[in-house]
Design a protein around this motif. Structure first.
Motif, PDB file in Angstrom:
ATOM      1  N   SER A 133       0.845  -1.203   0.000  1.00 47.48           N
ATOM      2  CA  SER A 133       0.000   0.000   0.000  1.00 47.48           C
ATOM      3  C   SER A 133       0.880   1.253   0.000  1.00 47.48           C
ATOM      4  O   SER A 133       0.513   2.282  -0.558  1.00 47.48           O
ATOM      5  CB  SER A 133      -0.930   0.005   1.204  1.00 47.48           C
ATOM      6  OG  SER A 133      -0.170  -0.148   2.389  1.00 47.48           O
ATOM      7  N   ARG A 134       2.061   1.175   0.614  1.00 50.89           N
ATOM      8  CA  ARG A 134       3.070   2.241   0.518  1.00 50.89           C
ATOM      9  C   ARG A 134       4.435   1.588   0.722  1.00 50.89           C
ATOM     10  O   ARG A 134       4.551   0.621   1.473  1.00 50.89           O
ATOM     11  CB  ARG A 134       2.832   3.360   1.537  1.00 50.89           C
ATOM     12  CG  ARG A 134       2.571   2.867   2.954  1.00 50.89           C
ATOM     13  CD  ARG A 134       1.917   3.922   3.812  1.00 50.89           C
ATOM     14  NE  ARG A 134       2.870   4.999   4.067  1.00 50.89           N
ATOM     15  CZ  ARG A 134       2.532   6.290   4.017  1.00 50.89           C
ATOM     16  NH1 ARG A 134       1.315   6.655   3.720  1.00 50.89           N
ATOM     17  NH2 ARG A 134       3.430   7.222   4.258  1.00 50.89           N
ATOM     18  N   VAL A 135       5.440   2.110   0.046  1.00 52.45           N
ATOM     19  CA  VAL A 135       6.789   1.572   0.208  1.00 52.45           C
ATOM     20  C   VAL A 135       7.142   1.643   1.689  1.00 52.45           C
ATOM     21  O   VAL A 135       6.871   2.650   2.353  1.00 52.45           O
ATOM     22  CB  VAL A 135       7.821   2.399  -0.604  1.00 52.45           C
ATOM     23  CG1 VAL A 135       9.235   1.897  -0.371  1.00 52.45           C
ATOM     24  CG2 VAL A 135       7.476   2.385  -2.089  1.00 52.45           C
ATOM     25  N   ARG A 136       7.741   0.576   2.220  1.00 49.39           N
ATOM     26  CA  ARG A 136       8.168   0.633   3.618  1.00 49.39           C
ATOM     27  C   ARG A 136       9.647   1.001   3.663  1.00 49.39           C
ATOM     28  O   ARG A 136      10.512   0.191   3.313  1.00 49.39           O
ATOM     29  CB  ARG A 136       7.939  -0.705   4.325  1.00 49.39           C
ATOM     30  CG  ARG A 136       8.252  -0.589   5.803  1.00 49.39           C
ATOM     31  CD  ARG A 136       7.878  -1.816   6.590  1.00 49.39           C
ATOM     32  NE  ARG A 136       8.094  -1.574   8.011  1.00 49.39           N
ATOM     33  CZ  ARG A 136       8.274  -2.531   8.902  1.00 49.39           C
ATOM     34  NH1 ARG A 136       8.224  -3.811   8.531  1.00 49.39           N
ATOM     35  NH2 ARG A 136       8.490  -2.236  10.175  1.00 49.39           N
ATOM     36  N   LEU A 137       9.925   2.236   4.019  1.00 51.16           N
ATOM     37  CA  LEU A 137      11.319   2.663   4.208  1.00 51.16           C
ATOM     38  C   LEU A 137      11.384   3.371   5.560  1.00 51.16           C
ATOM     39  O   LEU A 137      11.000   4.540   5.677  1.00 51.16           O
ATOM     40  CB  LEU A 137      11.781   3.580   3.061  1.00 51.16           C
ATOM     41  CG  LEU A 137      13.299   3.669   2.846  1.00 51.16           C
ATOM     42  CD1 LEU A 137      13.653   4.436   1.591  1.00 51.16           C
ATOM     43  CD2 LEU A 137      14.065   4.191   4.032  1.00 51.16           C
ATOM     44  N   GLU A 138      11.832   2.641   6.557  1.00 59.79           N
ATOM     45  CA  GLU A 138      11.865   3.196   7.925  1.00 59.79           C
ATOM     46  C   GLU A 138      12.785   2.359   8.799  1.00 59.79           C
ATOM     47  O   GLU A 138      13.040   1.180   8.504  1.00 59.79           O
ATOM     48  CB  GLU A 138      10.447   3.202   8.531  1.00 59.79           C
ATOM     49  CG  GLU A 138       9.855   1.813   8.700  1.00 59.79           C
ATOM     50  CD  GLU A 138       8.421   1.823   9.230  1.00 59.79           C
ATOM     51  OE1 GLU A 138       7.880   2.916   9.446  1.00 59.79           O
ATOM     52  OE2 GLU A 138       7.853   0.723   9.418  1.00 59.79           O
ATOM     53  N   ALA A 139      13.260   2.995   9.866  1.00 56.79           N
ATOM     54  CA  ALA A 139      14.088   2.274  10.831  1.00 56.79           C
ATOM     55  C   ALA A 139      13.208   1.742  11.949  1.00 56.79           C
ATOM     56  O   ALA A 139      12.257   2.392  12.374  1.00 56.79           O
ATOM     57  CB  ALA A 139      15.148   3.215  11.404  1.00 56.79           C
ATOM     58  N   ASP A 140      13.553   0.525  12.391  1.00 56.02           N
ATOM     59  CA  ASP A 140      12.862  -0.063  13.544  1.00 56.02           C
ATOM     60  C   ASP A 140      13.987  -0.614  14.422  1.00 56.02           C
ATOM     61  O   ASP A 140      14.492  -1.704  14.164  1.00 56.02           O
ATOM     62  CB  ASP A 140      11.913  -1.167  13.040  1.00 56.02           C
ATOM     63  CG  ASP A 140      11.207  -1.881  14.191  1.00 56.02           C
ATOM     64  OD1 ASP A 140      11.276  -1.382  15.326  1.00 56.02           O
ATOM     65  OD2 ASP A 140      10.602  -2.945  13.938  1.00 56.02           O
ATOM     66  N   GLY A 141      14.419   0.169  15.379  1.00 57.87           N
ATOM     67  CA  GLY A 141      15.596  -0.204  16.175  1.00 57.87           C
ATOM     68  C   GLY A 141      16.824  -0.231  15.271  1.00 57.87           C
ATOM     69  O   GLY A 141      17.106   0.752  14.573  1.00 57.87           O
ATOM     70  N   SER A 142      17.522  -1.372  15.249  1.00 59.86           N
ATOM     71  CA  SER A 142      18.727  -1.476  14.411  1.00 59.86           C
ATOM     72  C   SER A 142      18.433  -2.122  13.050  1.00 59.86           C
ATOM     73  O   SER A 142      19.338  -2.570  12.364  1.00 59.86           O
ATOM     74  CB  SER A 142      19.801  -2.290  15.131  1.00 59.86           C
ATOM     75  OG  SER A 142      20.173  -1.626  16.315  1.00 59.86           O
TER      76      SER A 142
END
Ligand SMILES: Cc1cc2nc3c(=O)[nH]c(=O)nc-3n(C[C@H](O)[C@H](O)[C@H](O)COP(=O)(O)OP(=O)(O)OC[C@H]3O[C@@H](n4cnc5c(N)ncnc54)[C@H](O)[C@@H]3O)c2cc1C
Length: 312
Positions: free
Chosen positions: A271-280
């Motif tokens: 539904s949307r590109v996932r570009l994100e930090a989640d911890g390390s």
């Protein structure tokens, strides 16, 4: 890392997303190891047409920014020998009069032009066209020159990102369904036919099919299909005939072309590109029908996120 240690970054995935991230991260001074079940020439990425075009990727604002950054990088790569990248003018046709696309700001020369017979409108613009088998070999060489390693490994889960030591970048495309337990990313099957024996000096696109004709160095990629939820990687002879029929109506010169192959790939649509930090862990997947188009823009942002994590 505080104190200037070199961080080890494990990139999962060796398609265009993983390799572009690996190159940018290594250029920024990180030690990078890529793990992938499929090597570059076995991925969805090698099947891509690959015309620069923001297709089946959202959200609009971030996609426009990533696409513009990649456009600039590809324009640069087009002047280098051996990259497989060319800047090429082309035409997109429409049944009826159509407003400028939301991503128009990413292209320097998009303009309306006289449509061919049977169409109500057309845009002409110059776009990067990327010969994927050549380009992925070049990307892999570039990564190796920078000290990046590439190991074939089918992972049952993302590697453990040791806090303060390793950082993991998840570029697994459709594999994120398993590795990130993310069922928002799903396949949209695409089939293309490779033809030779005809020379074209521009690309053509009719998104309604979708029908597209994209010249590579020695072949032309003729597409295509858009089949949501279809997991089959087996080409269909009937579909190939139908694709060629549509494409020949758009570009009559193809009537003289010889078929040299058929390929299928599963676009990782979300539904949307996932570009994100989640911890390390930095996630970077779900580029849909535009993974090549967004590659360098996404790689720049991933590198910025990794740098932020190391400076915490
Ligand atoms: C017919 C067709 C035409 C297309 N045309 C265009 C175009 O013109 N322009 C454009 O920009 N895009 C186009 N695309 C879309 C483009 O191909 C994709 O967006 C892009 O390839 C996605 O790249 P990726 O690196 O994210 O994923 P992939 O290329 O799928 O790579 C994913 C990587 O992750 C690895 N992986 C997954 N799971 C695991 C696991 N468990 N363990 C280890 N490794 C794992 C895989 O082995 C692979 O190495 C097209 C696609 C198709 C099918």
């Amino acid at each position: 890392m505080p104190g200037g240690d070199v961080t080890r970054v494990v990139v999962v995935g060796a398609g265009v997303t993983g390799l572009s991230c690996a190159v940018r991260l290594a250029e920024a001074g990180h030690r990078v190891d890529v793990l992938a079940r499929d090597l570059p020439l076995e991925t969805t990425s090698v099947v891509a047409a690959a015309l620069w075009y923001p297709y089946k990727a959202l959200p609009q604002d971030r996609v426009t920014g990533w696409a513009a950054a990649a456009y600039a990088e590809f324009a640069q790569l087009a002047s280098q020998q051996g990259t497989g990248v060319r800047m090429m003018a082309g035409t997109e046709v429409f049944r009826v009069e159509t407003a400028d696309p939301w991503w128009a700001g990413a292209v320097p020369d998009l303009r309306h032009t006289a449509p061919p017979l049977g169409h109500g409108d057309a845009w002409a613009f110059t776009a990067p066209v990327i010969d994927m088998p050549v380009y992925l070999r070049w990307l892999r060489r570039r990564a190796t020159e920078l000290g990046v390693t590439l190991t074939r490994m089918s992972l049952p889960a993302l590697p453990r990102a040791d806090a303060g030591k390793d950082i993991v970048v998840n570029c697994a495309g459709l594999g994120a369904r398993l590795l990130a337990a993310d069922h928002d990313v799903r396949p949209v099957r695409g089939q293309v036919v490779l033809v030779a024996g005809v020379e074209l000096d521009r690309w053509w696109l009719d998104a309604a099919g979708p029908t597209y004709v994209v010249p590579r160095t020695d072949q032309i990629v003729v597409g295509g299909t858009d089949q949501p939820g279809d997991w089959s990687r087996t080409p269909s002879a009937e579909t190939a005939t139908e694709i060629l029929h549509r494409a020949t109506r758009l570009v009559p010169e193809l009537a003289e072309a010889k078929v040299v192959g058929t390929r299928v790939g599963l676009r990782p649509v979300r539904s949307r590109v996932r570009l994100e930090a989640d911890g390390s862990v930095v996630h970077c997947y779900g580029q849909g029908g535009a993974g090549v188009t967004l590659s360098w823009g996404c790689a720049d942002e991933v590198t910025a996120l990794v740098t932020q994590i190391t400076e915490r």
